[in-house]
Design a protein around this motif. Structure first.
Motif, PDB file in Angstrom:
ATOM      1  N   ILE A  65       0.838  -1.201   0.000  1.00 39.13           N
ATOM      2  CA  ILE A  65       0.000   0.000   0.000  1.00 39.13           C
ATOM      3  C   ILE A  65       0.871   1.249   0.000  1.00 39.13           C
ATOM      4  CG2 ILE A  65      -1.770   1.249   1.311  1.00 39.13           C
ATOM      5  CD1 ILE A  65      -2.447  -1.672   2.424  1.00 39.13           C
ATOM      6  N   PRO A  67       0.037   5.020   0.597  1.00 37.90           N
ATOM      7  CA  PRO A  67      -0.964   6.045   0.923  1.00 37.90           C
ATOM      8  C   PRO A  67      -0.450   7.460   0.674  1.00 37.90           C
ATOM      9  CG  PRO A  67       0.097   5.290   2.923  1.00 37.90           C
ATOM     10  CD  PRO A  67       0.659   4.454   1.812  1.00 37.90           C
ATOM     11  N   PHE A  74      -7.667  10.667   1.700  1.00 42.82           N
ATOM     12  CA  PHE A  74      -6.601   9.684   1.564  1.00 42.82           C
ATOM     13  C   PHE A  74      -6.740   8.982   0.217  1.00 42.82           C
ATOM     14  CE2 PHE A  74      -6.837  10.124   6.181  1.00 42.82           C
ATOM     15  CZ  PHE A  74      -5.490  10.124   6.546  1.00 42.82           C
ATOM     16  N   ILE A  76      -5.368   5.955  -1.458  1.00 41.60           N
ATOM     17  CA  ILE A  76      -4.696   4.755  -0.962  1.00 41.60           C
ATOM     18  C   ILE A  76      -4.379   3.860  -2.155  1.00 41.60           C
ATOM     19  CG2 ILE A  76      -4.823   2.867   0.694  1.00 41.60           C
ATOM     20  CD1 ILE A  76      -7.118   4.498   2.065  1.00 41.60           C
ATOM     21  N   GLU A  96      -6.480   1.866  -6.716  1.00 37.90           N
ATOM     22  CA  GLU A  96      -6.676   2.888  -5.688  1.00 37.90           C
ATOM     23  C   GLU A  96      -7.977   2.694  -4.919  1.00 37.90           C
ATOM     24  OE1 GLU A  96      -7.062   7.792  -5.269  1.00 37.90           O
ATOM     25  OE2 GLU A  96      -7.150   6.827  -7.239  1.00 37.90           O
ATOM     26  N   LEU A 102     -10.959   6.645   6.839  1.00 37.22           N
ATOM     27  CA  LEU A 102     -10.271   5.361   6.996  1.00 37.22           C
ATOM     28  C   LEU A 102     -11.158   4.285   7.608  1.00 37.22           C
ATOM     29  CD1 LEU A 102      -6.688   6.539   8.027  1.00 37.22           C
ATOM     30  CD2 LEU A 102      -7.666   6.181   5.754  1.00 37.22           C
ATOM     31  N   PHE A 315      -0.422   1.818   7.090  1.00 32.11           N
ATOM     32  CA  PHE A 315      -1.240   0.993   6.218  1.00 32.11           C
ATOM     33  C   PHE A 315      -0.436  -0.252   5.829  1.00 32.11           C
ATOM     34  CE2 PHE A 315      -2.416   5.358   5.879  1.00 32.11           C
ATOM     35  CZ  PHE A 315      -3.730   5.457   5.445  1.00 32.11           C
TER      36      PHE A 315
END
Length: 518
Positions: A65, A67, A74, A76, A96, A102, A315
């Motif tokens: 990941i 981020p 975010f 990600i 993505e 989150l 992450f």
């Protein structure tokens, strides 16, 4: 290409896919059309996506990941590990997720595709995003192990794509960094780029090895202007010590919290596999190793961080197993897991669940006792477990796909273990996560009593510990005191009983609470 370019297919197909995925419940399934993924540990959903060259099926797993936080959101990015990889095609293209809290995610599809058999990025590897002026730069790994390509090329290199909007990325064919003299071009990956205020330049860390010698290093490059494409090699920012003797320090990250700098990386070949960190009072070191330098156990890997300007989060991915059973072998990629990073008074890092994830579990549910065995006393939601030779155990009814368990746990002796059991068919078959006071660790064991993952933690007798367990599908994350996290993969957890256990230990489990989403 955005997920919204979806090829319309028969609804019965989606129904079959949904049922199949629900049976194993890795997570991430959406039913075609909407973007929201209804789970907190996401994987790519099951959709057909219309790419520029040909459609592809997005079902798969979340790999490394990358981020990036920008304008309240975010982004990600992650390496997409497809369930079915077409023969002759590349792999691990970058996809993505997006999120503002989150705890809720949308899936945005593929953003950087893999190349052809003749390209340096036939397979795509980990990287990072940095904004320079009004342009975003995505530095990533190109990997091509095909024999014909290797005859005149390095296996791994650093490549670049740019975007004006974080949506449309254009690869820069003229950009490539390969290992300089003295470093190993077979393993040269995971660029992490950031603005280095100490140097008033941009810095890039690359995971590689010395050649000869094969010592793991985080090689350092700098540039005054990424637009120039010129990066100058510097001395390594960190080299593995003889005591560590790491083979590779993958997916590096560097950041500052308070008065400390932190250098984070993952290692998968030693006895302490997982995401590690070093700390220093200067970006130039010297880097020291805290007593517990692990962010989580080995079932949480490739941890990289991002901050919203207030809190910082790490992450990683929770490894799946192949075959997908309790006794399967750990495999690459799985579900995304996110921890909030906290800072202890001595500068060391702690981990806790993101607050938005905790907030999802707002409905109180009853904890239903199924059975007890051994020395067990039950008193109004508190449980005393007394075990000298025979284990003491309480099992509870299954709680389904999503649950949060909170309790206070006190160990009263300096030997033995106390903890939790999951996927409990009988009193002899289960996965357990235990606090081991003599080993000073929290340890996960599969149903064959094989250690699968652990995190060091200095436990003491007659001390009350706040335990929080967040589980969804086969992902089970245990937090203690908002200080440490241990991520586990437990297949069948949602369908079978769970419970508490003591072996060679006397313990009290009090204020046991179960909450679920509304």
């Amino acid at each position: 290409m955005n997920y919204r370019n979806i090829i319309t297919i028969a609804s019965i197909f989606f129904s079959l896919v949904s049922c199949s995925q629900d049976d194993n419940y890795i997570g991430g399934s959406i039913s075609g059309g909407e973007s929201e993924i209804a789970n907190i540990f996401p994987v790519p959903p099951s959709l057909w996506i219309e790419a520029e060259s040909e459609p592809y099926y997005s079902a798969g797993y979340t790999g490394d990941i990358m981020p990036f936080f920008d304008n309240g959101k975010f982004h990600i990015y992650f390496l997409h590990d497809a369930q079915n990889k077409p023969a002759g095609k590349g792999f691990h293209d970058i996809h993505e997720f997006q999120s503002t809290d989150l705890a809720h995610f949308s899936y945005e599809g593929q953003v950087i595709p893999y190349g052809t058999t003749a390209d340096a990025d036939f397979a795509v590897g980990t990287g990072s995003v940095v904004k320079v002026g009004n342009l975003y730069y995505f530095y990533y790994t190109g990997h091509n192990g095909i024999a014909a390509f290797l005859q005149s090329n390095a296996r791994e290199s650093v490549l670049c794509a740019t975007s004006p909007d974080l949506k449309n990325w254009t690869k820069i064919p003229s950009f490539k960094i390969t290992a300089p003299a003295g470093y190993y071009n077979f393993d040269f990956r995971d660029p992490h780029v950031f603005y280095n205020e100490e140097l008033s330049k941009y810095s890039m860390l690359v995971s590689t090895q010395t050649e000869p010698g094969r010592k793991a290093v985080l090689l350092h490059f700098t540039t005054a202007d990424p637009a120039s494409g010129n990066w100058d090699v510097q001395a390594p920012l960190y080299t593995t010590t003889p005591q560590e003797n790491y083979l590779m320090m993958e997916c590096a990250d560097i950041f500052k919290m308070g008065n400390y700098w932190y250098l984070m990386f993952s290692e998968n070949w030693s006895s302490t596999r997982g995401t590690h960190y070093k700390m220093a009072t200067s970006i130039n070191g010297p880097w020291t190793t805290p007593t517990n330098d692990m962010i989580d156990g080995e079932y949480f890997y490739a941890g990289k961080t991002a901050s919203d300007g207030n809190k910082r989060y790490v992450f990683g991915w929770n490894a799946r197993k192949t075959p997908e059973t309790d006794l399967g072998n750990k495999d690459w990629a799985g579900n995304m897991v996110i921890h909030e990073l906290t800072q202890n008074s001595d500068g060391t890092l702690g981990t806790q669940a993101p607050q938005a994830v905790k907030n999802i579990f707002s409905k109180n549910s009853n904890v239903e006792v199924d059975a007890t065995s051994g020395g067990v006393t039950v008193n109004n939601g508190s449980y005393s477990l007394s075990s000298t030779t025979n284990k003491a155990m309480v099992t509870f009814k299954p709680v389904g796909k999503r649950a949060k368990i909170n309790t206070e746990l006190t160990l009263t002796t300096t030997t033995g273990t106390t903890g939790f059991v999951f996927h409990t068919n009988t009193t002899e078959s289960y996965y357990k996560i235990v606090l081991d006071i003599s080993k000073k660790a929290i340890i996960g064991y599969n149903s064959a009593s094989q250690e699968t993952t652990k995190i060091p933690f200095g436990l003491q007798a007659n001390t009350k510990y706040d335990v929080e367990i967040i589980t969804e599908g086969s992902v089970v994350v245990l937090y203690i005191n908002g200080k440490v996290a241990l991520t586990n993969r437990i297949y069948g957890r949602d369908k079978y009983k769970w419970g508490i256990i003591a072996e060679g230990q006397n313990a009290t489990v009090s204020n046991l609470q179960l909450t679920q989403p509304e």
